[in-house]
Enzyme design. Structure first.
Site, mmCIF file in Angstrom:
data_model
loop_
_atom_site.group_PDB
_atom_site.id
_atom_site.type_symbol
_atom_site.label_atom_id
_atom_site.label_comp_id
_atom_site.label_asym_id
_atom_site.label_seq_id
_atom_site.Cartn_x
_atom_site.Cartn_y
_atom_site.Cartn_z
ATOM 1 N N CYS A 39 -4.376 -0.628 -2.126
ATOM 2 C CA CYS A 39 -4.908 0.721 -2.308
ATOM 3 C C CYS A 39 -4.623 1.172 -3.726
ATOM 4 O O CYS A 39 -3.721 0.655 -4.392
ATOM 5 C CB CYS A 39 -4.328 1.698 -1.289
ATOM 6 S SG CYS A 39 -2.623 2.171 -1.583
ATOM 7 N N CYS B 56 2.855 0.937 -8.451
ATOM 8 C CA CYS B 56 3.511 -0.298 -8.037
ATOM 9 C C CYS B 56 4.885 -0.417 -8.686
ATOM 10 O O CYS B 56 5.005 -0.291 -9.904
ATOM 11 C CB CYS B 56 2.650 -1.501 -8.422
ATOM 12 S SG CYS B 56 3.327 -3.063 -7.860
ATOM 13 N N CYS C 102 0.860 -1.187 0.000
ATOM 14 C CA CYS C 102 0.000 0.000 0.000
ATOM 15 C C CYS C 102 0.895 1.235 0.000
ATOM 16 O O CYS C 102 2.107 1.135 -0.177
ATOM 17 C CB CYS C 102 -0.998 -0.007 1.150
ATOM 18 S SG CYS C 102 -0.314 0.195 2.784
#
Length: 150
Positions: A86, A93, A14
Site C-alpha cells: 500500500c 517504510c 502494509c
C-alpha cells in the site's frame, strides 16, 4: 546430493497488517512455500480483518491463525525483499538493516473501498477482487522480484 537453495525471505508490509499483507503472506505460504519464506507486518497493528480471513478461506487458504504485528515483533530477520502493498507503507517504510530490497506493489484497500457498504456480498466482492489480484502477483514470485529490470 544436490545442495538446496536457501528460501528467499520476503516481508509483505502494509499499514495495519490486517488485510492486504496478510493475504499476500497467506498466498505466498500456500503457493510458493518451496521458494519463499513469507512474513507480513504493518506500520501499525490494526488486528485481523474478518472479511480478509473469510475470502481467503473461500480460496482454500487459512489465515485465521495469523495476527496483526509490526516488523519489530517478528524479530531479527534478514529479509531479501520487503514488498510494500500500500502507498502508506511505501511512504513510511521503516529502514531494514542488511540487504533487504524494498519493492512497491500497490493494491487497493478493501476496507477503505467498502466502508460505506453494509456487510454482505457487495462488500465481499471487493475483498475477493483484491484477493485475486494479490494471488496473481504472488504467482509471479520470486521471478518478479529477482529478474533484472529493463
Amino acid at each position: 546430493m544436490p545442495k538446496t537453495m536457501p528460501l528467499l525471505k520476503v516481508l509483505f508490509l502494509c499499514t495495519g497488517n490486517s488485510c492486504r499483507s496478510q493475504m499476500a503472506e497467506g498466498w505466498a505460504r500456500h503457493l510458493k512455500g518451496n521458494v519463499l519464506e513469507a512474513y507480513s507486518a504493518g506500520i501499525e497493528k490494526h488486528g485481523m480483518n474478518p472479511h480478509a480471513v473469510k475470502v481467503m478461506a473461500e480460496a482454500g487458504v487459512d489465515i485465521s491463525k495469523h495476527y496483526s504485528k509490526t516488523p519489530a515483533e517478528i524479530g531479527p530477520v534478514h529479509y531479501d525483499y520487503v514488498v510494500t502493498v500500500c502507498g502508506h507503507a511505501n511512504e513510511n517504510c521503516p529502514v531494514f538493516l542488511g540487504k533487504a530490497k524494498v519493492v512497491h506493489v500497490g493494491f487497493e484497500d478493501p476496507p477503505k473501498l467498502t466502508k460505506h457498504l453494509p456487510d454482505g456480498e457487495e462488500k465481499l466482492a471487493v475483498y475477493r477482487r483484491v484477493r485475486d489480484e494479490i494471488r496473481r502477483f504472488v504467482e509471479t514470485l520470486p521471478e518478479a522480484l529477482t529478474a533484472p529490470k529493463p
